[in-house]
Design an enzyme around this catalytic site. Structure first.
Site: not given
Length: 320
Positions: A43, A48, A77, A110
């Site tokens: 994921d 990130y 996302k 997101h």
């Protein structure tokens, strides 16, 4: 391996590995190690900042014969800065290139928040940055349905197999469904005993939307972020009830928390760099909690949300 059948026709593993806060210096090795340990769901997200490194770890695992691409469920996302439909495909392709992949198994929006566009050549990922002339944050008037229709086109073009939402409440989901051609396959939400969101889970089940819970250990994920909310509540790892149930089953507190979620039909994406804990977190469908234990854990709910845009530099009250 336990899995969830999605409305898109694909299956998503019930237990995966979350890449939030995995440092780029160790991310490739972490991805390689978790795949070697048996995990088949990764994921990730543009925000990130470690998708390139995650892709390197995945490629190494494929090259070494540990997995085949089709055996791994990869999630990314779309960040807030790219909600304008003209940016969606471009940024999806950017993430795919970073991962070294031809398609994502799942691509989420997101947050239901459209921030001002930031050219990735200027800053990527932009996080809350909205340009050098913007003091805090800035927003764009892009209805979520417009972004969603661009997400649907990603499915049409084979860039994405399933599309989903993240951090969305019921009213937004219901409104989106009125205009969606392809319904959300997955909803990803913060989910732990301090924030159980039962009504939202019921809505998702009613609309055939699978649910993935993040921050399954509650405050634990937010201590390193110096969250006062996390610091001022009892750790779920140290909570007497969780410890009592763990002792009764000969399991760890982490396993109990993850089993509570998975028995409620919620997929989980825990993170650890410890090989023993990686194995323990993966082994959370081989035992069952009693109905009384599940209800007791759910009774810890106090509506405590740790990941709340109301706490951002420019407070955004999506959960009001």
């Amino acid at each position: 391996m336990a899995s969830v059948k999605l409305s898109s026709g694909y299956s998503m593993p019930l237990v995966g590995y979350g890449l939030w806060k995995v440092d780029t210096s160790i991310c490739a090795d972490q991805v390689y190690n978790v795949l070697k340990a048996g995990y088949r769901l990764l994921d990730g997200a543009q925000d990130y900042g470690n998708e390139k490194e995650a892709g390197e770890g995945l490629k190494r695992a494929i090259d070494d014969g540990i997995v085949k691409r089709e055996e791994v469920f990869v999630t990314s996302k779309l960040w807030n800065s790219y909600h304008d439909p003209k940016h969606v495909e471009k940024m999806c392709r950017r993430s795919l290139a970073d991962w070294g992949l031809e398609y994502f198994d799942l691509f989420h929006i997101h947050f239901p928040i459209a921030q001002k566009y930031v050219d990735p050549e200027e800053k990527y990922p932009p996080t809350f940055y909205c340009g050098k002339d913007v003091a805090t944050m800035a927003f764009e008037n892009v209805p979520l349905l417009e972004t969603w229709k661009a997400m649907e086109s990603l499915v049409d073009k084979g860039l994405v197999r399933s599309i989903g939402l993240s951090n969305c409440q019921g009213s937004i989901i219901l409104d989106l469904l009125r205009g969606a051609r392809i319904p959300p396959a997955v909803l990803q939400i913060e989910h732990h005993p301090y924030l159980t969101q039962p009504a939202l889970l019921k809505l998702a089940k009613q609309k055939n939307i699978a649910v993935t819970g993040y921050s399954s250990f509650g405050p634990q994920s937010f201590l390193e972020l110096k969250s006062t909310k996390a610091e001022n509540v009892v750790s779920l790892f140290k909570h007497p009830l969780i410890n009592e149930i763990a002792a009764a089953h000969g399991r760890t507190t982490a396993q109990v928390l993850l089993r509570w979620a998975t028995q409620n039909g919620v997929a989980v994406i825990p993170k650890s760099s410890n090989p023993a804990r990686l194995a323990e977190n993966f082994d959370v469908t081989s035992f069952d909690l009693t109905e009384q234990e599940i209800n007791a854990i759910s009774g810890l709910d106090i509506g405590l949300r740790f990941n709340d845009p109301a706490d951002w530099p420019e407070p955004t009250y999506i959960f009001a």
